[in-house]
Design a protein around this motif. Structure first.
Motif, PDB file in Angstrom:
ATOM      1  N   TRP A 153       0.832  -1.200   0.000  1.00 23.12           N
ATOM      2  CA  TRP A 153       0.000   0.000   0.000  1.00 23.12           C
ATOM      3  C   TRP A 153       0.869   1.253   0.000  1.00 23.12           C
ATOM      4  O   TRP A 153       1.872   1.323   0.706  1.00 23.12           O
ATOM      5  N   GLN A 154       0.470   2.245  -0.800  1.00 14.49           N
ATOM      6  CA  GLN A 154       1.207   3.507  -0.854  1.00 14.49           C
ATOM      7  C   GLN A 154       0.977   4.320   0.408  1.00 14.49           C
ATOM      8  O   GLN A 154      -0.159   4.517   0.835  1.00 14.49           O
ATOM      9  N   GLN A 155       2.054   4.830   0.979  1.00 18.64           N
ATOM     10  CA  GLN A 155       1.969   5.748   2.105  1.00 18.64           C
ATOM     11  C   GLN A 155       2.602   7.078   1.692  1.00 18.64           C
ATOM     12  O   GLN A 155       3.649   7.086   1.045  1.00 18.64           O
ATOM     13  N   GLU A 156       1.959   8.176   2.084  1.00 15.88           N
ATOM     14  CA  GLU A 156       2.472   9.491   1.735  1.00 15.88           C
ATOM     15  C   GLU A 156       3.035  10.183   2.962  1.00 15.88           C
ATOM     16  O   GLU A 156       2.507  10.036   4.066  1.00 15.88           O
ATOM     17  N   SER A 157       4.100  10.916   2.770  1.00 15.12           N
ATOM     18  CA  SER A 157       4.632  11.795   3.803  1.00 15.12           C
ATOM     19  C   SER A 157       4.967  13.129   3.146  1.00 15.12           C
ATOM     20  O   SER A 157       5.193  13.201   1.933  1.00 15.12           O
ATOM     21  N   TYR A 158       4.986  14.175   3.959  1.00 15.75           N
ATOM     22  CA  TYR A 158       5.158  15.521   3.424  1.00 15.75           C
ATOM     23  C   TYR A 158       6.289  16.234   4.163  1.00 15.75           C
ATOM     24  O   TYR A 158       6.043  17.102   5.010  1.00 15.75           O
ATOM     25  N   PRO A 159       7.525  15.888   3.854  1.00 12.63           N
ATOM     26  CA  PRO A 159       8.646  16.562   4.508  1.00 12.63           C
ATOM     27  C   PRO A 159       8.671  18.039   4.139  1.00 12.63           C
ATOM     28  O   PRO A 159       8.465  18.415   2.981  1.00 12.63           O
ATOM     29  N   SER A 160       8.899  18.876   5.142  1.00 12.55           N
ATOM     30  CA  SER A 160       8.910  20.318   4.916  1.00 12.55           C
ATOM     31  C   SER A 160      10.226  20.743   4.282  1.00 12.55           C
ATOM     32  O   SER A 160      11.301  20.313   4.688  1.00 12.55           O
ATOM     33  N   LEU A 161      10.118  21.572   3.259  1.00 11.14           N
ATOM     34  CA  LEU A 161      11.303  22.066   2.564  1.00 11.14           C
ATOM     35  C   LEU A 161      11.739  23.396   3.157  1.00 11.14           C
ATOM     36  O   LEU A 161      10.910  24.238   3.496  1.00 11.14           O
ATOM     37  N   ASP A 162      13.026  23.572   3.269  1.00 15.48           N
ATOM     38  CA  ASP A 162      13.581  24.840   3.719  1.00 15.48           C
ATOM     39  C   ASP A 162      14.085  25.593   2.502  1.00 15.48           C
ATOM     40  O   ASP A 162      15.082  25.214   1.894  1.00 15.48           O
ATOM     41  N   PRO A 163      13.416  26.675   2.112  1.00 17.60           N
ATOM     42  CA  PRO A 163      13.843  27.381   0.890  1.00 17.60           C
ATOM     43  C   PRO A 163      15.263  27.922   0.969  1.00 17.60           C
ATOM     44  O   PRO A 163      15.912  28.107  -0.059  1.00 17.60           O
ATOM     45  N   ASP A 164      15.751  28.172   2.198  1.00 17.27           N
ATOM     46  CA  ASP A 164      17.125  28.664   2.323  1.00 17.27           C
ATOM     47  C   ASP A 164      18.139  27.596   1.933  1.00 17.27           C
ATOM     48  O   ASP A 164      19.307  27.925   1.672  1.00 17.27           O
ATOM     49  N   GLY A 165      17.716  26.350   1.906  1.00 18.47           N
ATOM     50  CA  GLY A 165      18.608  25.276   1.486  1.00 18.47           C
ATOM     51  C   GLY A 165      18.425  24.887   0.038  1.00 18.47           C
ATOM     52  O   GLY A 165      18.953  23.864  -0.409  1.00 18.47           O
ATOM     53  N   LEU A 166      17.678  25.699  -0.695  1.00 20.27           N
ATOM     54  CA  LEU A 166      17.398  25.432  -2.102  1.00 20.27           C
ATOM     55  C   LEU A 166      18.016  26.541  -2.961  1.00 20.27           C
ATOM     56  O   LEU A 166      18.333  27.624  -2.451  1.00 20.27           O
TER      57      LEU A 166
END
Length: 857
Positions: free
Chosen positions: A166-179
């Motif tokens: 079964w597919q499980q979703e997670s939503y890790p938060s992105l830090d724009p300062d690291g992009l």
């Protein structure tokens, strides 16, 4: 212990390595191999760990290593040379600069998602990857494009697969300062802030900017302190939330995007955008913001609409109505019953998205319908999709045949430098003198032998096998902390076995599990003693699509059987990084959607650029490019009685092709171990498809066929204080008011013998009531073609009838005008004709544009 907040601290580089920061800050590194090699040299192991992300690399590298590099003059010179080459790339004239003053100075490209690099996860699938490729190709060609989108703090989602599939979703938060992003700021350093008036508050957004080669990408972000908590989450994730959440995102993208673009233009001195390209209907509200601005300049709504339409390009990507965003009409009404758009009335907004045609719903607001009404220039993304789109939007043009609906097509392309494996590019450079694989002479067998091509193909397959093993082991270890992955995982797949790839989003129409239709036959194909086959599969299902998740589960469970798992794998968390190894590593790229529900399907294009052969239903791009040598077509069972029968017939055809044609050809080797016939197909694919499938070809088409005409049209309507726009709006109002009284009163014909023959001439005479319109406001046409059962005309042609100068004219609207003309009978067989009246104006691109026609009854 978990942190309550995390952020990225950027490394302080030695002064003589400042070039690295400039190079890392421009996403051109994502498709420029020399820049990637420069960063990889810093630490090959860490480069692999950070998944080829220069910003992450510079944030993680030991300062001692930076000091070593700063003392290495050879490396410093290399970095400076690469930076200088980037600056030259950004500033030197390219293809677009040869077009002269006729080309627009700035083109705005709006999209809800952009897939540029794995390091900037702002995409979910094909729409975003296409948008990223569009920006990259525009940069390579020197097109002055500015991308506009949203910055999603959690991107789309990360996918994991449970032991039961079964597919499980997670939503890790992105830090724009690291992009690779920077905040758009005013001269005093204050961040630019965009605001939208909502029914119960104000939505604020910060603007991030990314450099994509020569192109700038602006991304709006609501996760800022100025917003109350409920509004900070507007840009939390891509395609997340319910209807109101999606509406807020699309209001911000369209209306806020135009405001951000204006702020960027003012701050940088860049010319204001002359053309606005809406990539699918999500950004359609941009047209309303532009209308509001023009109303502020003194135009009426209808006058402003003409200007906006003239300069707007609308690209539709879905071949099914279910794929279009539709909002509850009262919800849209609530958001526009505010000061959001000064001068624009709520009912004017609602009329643009109204499904006021047979089969439409009066209760919804349709974003694609609004896109069509706000964009004079519209296109689908393959020839077949153009045909399907003309059928789908035919209701907006009552009385016109689908082929007259004003929707063109520009077939998608893919960015070759991004998707072509470095090994193939190196071969082209070494043997053919260029690493531009789309223009290399692959047909030159004297320079590139069959053995050369086969060797590269083998190495790319081996690369994929190693990557698949590592990904599956890493996924297992993540789900089993502290455990050691089973030994058999290190032997998954075989680098010498015919490899079939299948990777895409997982809606039901793409039929992920068609390959499982006959499980035993599939087992026999996979485990054949002499001609084995293996499958590498990936894809994400939308979090709300449980049926799609069940398809993934069914496939994963089948692939988990001990006898099968070495020949079939499902790779979790499909992304750009995975795709860049998956496409080159497959021998066959499989695509089996329900025809004609695949608008284009660019994954097979990326595989073809690497010499993979396609096995596909004749849908999307494959329908126009399959030639019998570049792969195989799965016959469509369109006449099947039901879906189950269709699946069965098409699955059996797919099995037959793999088992009896594809596998034998792959394993038929000459004395040097090379499958000569197979390599001949590889060479043919590279020679014929590489130029045609490139995003460079696609963007050139957009420039020449859509952007330049749109720019000219808007310039014409805006000249002399918008005189032409005012005149066009007045003309349309006059024509619409008179049209109920326009009709063909009588038609007669003569000149044809009792037994008509080819070459005879049919003389047509029609009496037409113009109801006060001038003769130059309309065109009277004889419409003729082959007559079928029910009197329907096919192979339709149109010929203008002329006002009979010998009949005195009159201004009395009750008196019919006489029109005459001659039609030559050019074919034998059935023939039918009728007469119609359509409005004409030099500022219209199509006679169907107003959706007005009067046909003889």
């Amino acid at each position: 212990m978990k942190a309550i907040r995390r952020f990225t601290v950027r490394a302080v580089l030695p002064d003589n390595l400042s070039a690295l920061e400039e190079l890392a800050g421009n996403l051109r590194w994502s498709w420029h191999e020399p820049t990637k090699e420069l960063f990889a040299r810093i630490s090959p192991e860490l480069w692999h760990q950070v998944e080829h992300d220069p910003v992450a690399l510079l944030g993680a590298i030991d300062p001692g290593r930076l000091a070593e590099l700063a003392a290495d003059q050879g490396y410093v010179d290399w970095a400076n040379h690469t930076r200088d080459e980037l600056r030259a790339y950004q500033n030197d004239p390219r293809w677009y600069q040869t077009l002269g003053d006729t080309a627009p100075r700035t083109i705005a490209y709006f999209s809800p998602e952009f897939g540029i690099a794995a390091a900037l996860p702002q995409y979910s699938g094909g729409l975003g990857i296409l948008a990223g490729d569009h920006l990259k190709a525009a940069s390579d060609l020197g097109v002055p494009l500015v991308g506009v989108g949203l910055f999603y703090r959690s991107g789309y989602f990360s996918q994991a697969i449970t032991p039961d599939g079964w597919q499980q979703e997670s939503y890790p938060s992105l830090d724009p300062d690291g992009l690779p992003l920077s905040v758009l700021r005013t001269p005093d350093g204050t961040p630019v802030e965009i605001s939208l008036a909502l029914p119960d508050g104000v939505l604020h957004a910060r603007v991030w900017q990314a450099a994509v080669g020569r192109v700038r990408l602006l991304l709006l972000d609501t996760d800022i302190p100025e917003n109350e908590e409920r509004l900070r989450s507007v840009t939390d994730r891509l395609y997340g939330g319910g209807g109101e959440h999606r509406l807020l995102q699309e209001l911000l993208l369209g209306i806020g995007g135009v405001r951000a673009l204006e702020a960027w233009s003012e701050l940088t001195g860049a010319p204001a955008a002359e053309v606005f390209h809406t990539n699918e209907g999500h950004a359609g509200f941009l047209g309303l913001e532009r209308i509001a601005n023009l109303i502020g300049d003194g135009l009426s709504f209808d006058e402003a609409l003409q200007v906006v339409r003239a300069g707007t390009v609308f690209t539709t990507h879905t071949p099914v109505p279910a794929g279009i965003d539709r909002f509850d009409r009262p919800l849209v009404e609530r958001y526009f019953s505010t000061s959001l758009l000064p001068g624009v009335e709520t009912q004017q907004v609602l009329a643009l998205g109204a499904e006021d045609y047979p089969g439409g719903s009066p209760d919804v607001f349709n974003m694609a319908v609004m896109g069509m009404r706000l964009g004079q220039h519209a296109n689908g993304v393959s020839k077949l999709h153009g045909e399907v789109s003309r059928q789908m939007f035919n209701g907006l043009y009552p009385g016109f045949d689908p082929q007259e609906v004003p929707i063109d097509s520009v077939t998608n392309g893919v960015h070759a430098p991004t998707w072509t494996d470095p090994m193939l590019r190196a071969l082209a450079l070494d043997r053919l003198g260029t690493d531009d694989t789309t223009h290399a002479d692959w047909a030159n067998s004297g320079a590139v032998s069959d053995g050369d091509l086969w060797s590269v193909r083998n190495r790319m397959r081996e690369q994929l096998v190693q990557d698949a093993r590592q990904r599956l082991q890493a996924a297992w270890e993540e789900q089993n902390p502290g455990g050691i992955a089973p030994v058999w995982m290190s032997d998954l797949l075989d680098p010498n076995v015919l490899t079939i790839g299948f990777a895409r989003r997982v809606p039901t129409y793409k039929r992920l599990t068609l390959m499982l239709h006959d499980p035993q036959r599939l087992r026999n194909i996979l485990l054949h003693a002499e001609r084995p086959v293996q499958f590498v599969i990936a894809g994400k299902s939308h979090p709300a699509d449980d049926e799609g998740k069940r398809l993934i589960q069914k496939l994963v469970q089948f692939a988990s059987e001990p006898e099968i798992r070495g020949r079939m794998v499902f790779l979790p968390d499909y992304d750009i990084g995975m795709a860049q190894l998956l496409y080159p590593g497959t021998d066959i790229w499989l695509n089996n959607p329900l025809r004609p529900l695949e608008a284009c399907g660019t994954s097979g294009m990326k595989a073809a650029l690497n010499g993979a052969l396609n096995l596909s239903i004749l849908d999307g791009w494959w329908n126009e490019f399959y030639d019998g040598e570049n792969g195989w077509a799965i016959p469509s069972a369109d006449a099947a009685g039901d879906g189950a029968e269709r699946d069965a017939l098409e699955a059996e055809a797919m099995y037959d092709l793999i088992e009896h044609i594809i596998a034998p050809r792959f394993y038929d080797r000459d004395g040097d171990g090379v499958p000569s016939a197979w390599v001949g197909q590889i060479r043919h694919t590279l020679s014929t498809l590489s130029p045609a499938l490139s995003a460079e070809r696609m963007v050139k088409e957009y420039v020449e066929r859509l952007y330049i005409p749109a720019s000219r049209n808007e310039e014409l309507l805006s000249a002399d204080g918008f005189a032409a726009a005012r005149g066009l709006a007045a003309w349309k109002a006059r024509v619409r008011a008179a049209w109920p009284g326009v009709n063909v009163a009588h038609v007669d014909a003569g000149g044809v013998d009792a037994v008509p023959q080819v070459g005879d001439q049919l003389h047509v005479r029609a009496l037409v009531h113009l109801n006060g319109l001038k003769p130059e406001d309309v065109q009277v046409q004889v419409v003729y073609g082959r007559s079928q059962e029910g009197d329907d005309l096919v192979d339709v042609r149109h010929q203008r009838l002329d006002l009979d100068d010998g009949v005195p004219g009159t201004d009395d609207p009750s008196v019919a005008r006489e029109y005459v003309g001659t039609v030559t009978l050019a074919w034998a067989g059935s023939f039918g004709y009728t007469v119609r009246v359509v409005p004409v104006n030099d500022l219209l691109l199509s006679t169907a544009e107003l959706g007005l026609v009067s046909v003889a009854s």
